[in-house]
Write an enzyme that holds these catalytic residues in place. Structure first.
Site, mmCIF file in Angstrom:
data_model
loop_
_atom_site.group_PDB
_atom_site.id
_atom_site.type_symbol
_atom_site.label_atom_id
_atom_site.label_comp_id
_atom_site.label_asym_id
_atom_site.label_seq_id
_atom_site.Cartn_x
_atom_site.Cartn_y
_atom_site.Cartn_z
ATOM 1 C CG ASP A 4 -2.133 0.927 1.373
ATOM 2 O OD1 ASP A 4 -2.465 1.006 0.758
ATOM 3 O OD2 ASP A 4 -1.881 2.322 2.389
ATOM 4 C CD GLU A 41 -2.789 1.692 -3.155
ATOM 5 O OE1 GLU A 41 -3.830 1.860 -3.846
ATOM 6 O OE2 GLU A 41 -1.743 2.332 -2.635
#
Length: 497
Positions: free
Chosen positions: A281, A323
């Site tokens: 992330d 991501e």
């Protein structure tokens, strides 16, 4: 350096760490180190002043993780190594859910897998479940403890049991690993607030505004509405802390190798629970460089290469998913280009495809999409895309100015049109999205909304026939992407009709 030229000191580390294991296990790990040592050492050398010491520490951590790995996961490693393209097969079908919304708890979710099996799901993304800070926590992305799960969902043992059940069902479990920042309540941040100099250096902390102001000249704001700026004064550390997202999400200092070592241990622990994919992330934000927007810096890819190399040594069944919700020209490096080809993330979100699908539906034209997508470089052979229509996140209209100009459009104008259309402000729009984070200085507006709401199945502007056609078309496009180039042609004919 030849691939087998691993320093004697590394062999000594392996021998000491794996002494209790049988010979075949020691041989397996040694062969893996010989294979991935060049990847590891090259990337460490690009980042740190004492690369040999850092590399030795990382191999030692990988060796201990390998020694702790359960037998059934060692077997999974061997199976994945024999079929390295397992995740690129056309049968791979993903599903994402919040554990509490789908099955109340981790053990409850395990009781509801027949539905996923009936759908053909082979890849299950469990939305943030590692222990977040109390209260506002950015949807779980402000992690307070990477070693535990939310109490209301269960325990780490429950997560291990669920991963085992999923593996038996042929479903690969995926969880989020937040790399850019931790919660202010994380142990590392709390130690920094207590005056621990070692952990203070885990973060970007400045005594006055001179350095933050120099960075701010070129930094965008991620949340201009409710978290303007990128630095927050904190009395606990008596300084300005880098906080890209929220004041209680402290950016980590990846220029400090101790942070890297911490995350190598975290990745290994997750892999040994049976997690098969970690979603990296906010990966685009990891490296800070004055005079830039501090996104997509080349060091980000070296960090990923290190994480992947150490994981390949200890747990090669584990995949990395980037991501990176970035512009189309910055997207390919996250799957590996140049010296990083085949050495970084295995999977990445095809954000550009998602944006172009919604652009085509709003405009009724495929010209911009055909140009933008056809000019992207070929996908690296060792990686693959997550193609999707919508996800939990907002949509940033990543329309490249050059692509728009090539079609006789204004990039800013088209982005403005898409924001108007999907917020329902455009007169002919059938969409019911919500504007998220309007930046009046740049004019940028992101859009939140489900695929149903954005395609015309909302409560206010309900258009069931057209909405279902749009939904089917959008999903058909992302389903065929990368397998049959006629998919885009078919989309052109359908849209034109």
């Amino acid at each position: 350096m030849p691939r087998t030229a691993v320093p004697d000191a590394i062999h000594d580390i392996i021998g000491a760490a794996l002494a209790p294991l049988p010979p075949h296990r020691r041989d397996t790990f040694t062969l893996r180190v010989e294979r991935w040592w060049p990847d590891l050492h090259e990337a460490v050398t690009a980042l740190y002043a004492e690369p040999d010491a850092v590399a030795r520490t990382l191999v030692e951590r990988a060796a201990h993780a390998f020694a702790d790995r359960p037998d059934e996961l060692h077997r999974l490693d061997e199976r994945r190594l024999l079929e390295p393209d397992w995740f690129q097969q056309p049968t791979m079908f993903g599903y994402a859910c919040y554990v509490d919304r789908f099955g109340d708890t981790l053990s409850g979710l395990a009781d509801r897998l027949d539905h996923l099996t009936d759908l053909g799901v082979t890849y299950l993304h469990l939305m943030p479940l590692l222990t977040p800070r109390p209260g506002d926590n950015d949807g779980g992305y402000a992690v307070m403890d990477y070693r535990t799960v939310r109490e209301d969902l269960g325990t780490v043992d429950d997560l291990r049991a669920l991963a085992t059940t999923l593996r038996e069902r042929g479903i690969s479990p995926v969880i989020d690993l937040v790399l850019n920042h931790v919660a202010r309540e994380h142990e590392w941040a709390e130690l920094a607030q207590q005056g621990d100099a070692v952990h203070r250096d885990y973060f970007h902390i400045h005594p006055d505004r001179s350095t933050p102001d120099a960075y701010e000249r070129t930094l965008p704001e991620v949340f201009p509405d409710f978290a303007p700026g990128n630095f927050t004064w904190d009395d606990g550390v008596d300084g300005w802390v880098w906080t890209t997202f929220n004041e209680w999400q402290w950016d980590l200092n990846w220029a400090n190798p101790a942070v890297l070592v911490e995350f190598v241990d975290i990745v290994a622990a997750l892999a040994n629970l049976g997690i098969e994919v970690v979603r990296l992330d906010a990966i685009a934000f990891l490296w800070k460089r004055l005079g830039t927007n501090c996104q997509n810096q080349p060091e980000v890819h070296a960090i990923t290469q290190i994480l992947r190399a150490t994981a390949r040594m200890a747990s090669p069944a584990l995949l990395f998913k980037a991501e990176a919700i970035v512009g189309p020209r910055d997207l390919l490096p996250y799957l590996g280009t140049g010296s990083h080809t085949g050495r970084v993330s295995d999977i990445a979100y095809h954000n550009s495809l998602m944006v172009q699908v919604w652009s085509m539906l709003a405009s009724g034209s495929t010209e911009l999409a055909r140009h933008a997508l056809s000019t992207l470089p070929p996908t690296p052979p060792g990686g693959t895309w997550v193609t999707y229509v919508r996800c939990h996140d907002d949509i940033g209209w990543a329309i490249d100015d050059g692509d728009a100009a090539a079609m006789g459009l204004s990039g800013a104008g088209h982005r403005h049109f898409l924001a108007d259309w999907y917020s329902g402000e455009f007169p002919q729009s059938w969409a019911e999205g919500l504007v998220f984070q309007h930046n009046p200085d740049t004019g940028d507006r992101r859009i939140s909304g489900t695929a149903a709401a954005l395609s015309g199945l909302g409560a206010e502007r309900r258009d069931p026939d057209g909405a279902f056609a749009r939904l089917f078309l959008a999903h058909a496009l992302v389903a065929v992407w990368g397998r049959d180039p006629r998919g885009v042609e078919w989309g052109r004919d359908r849209l034109a009709g």
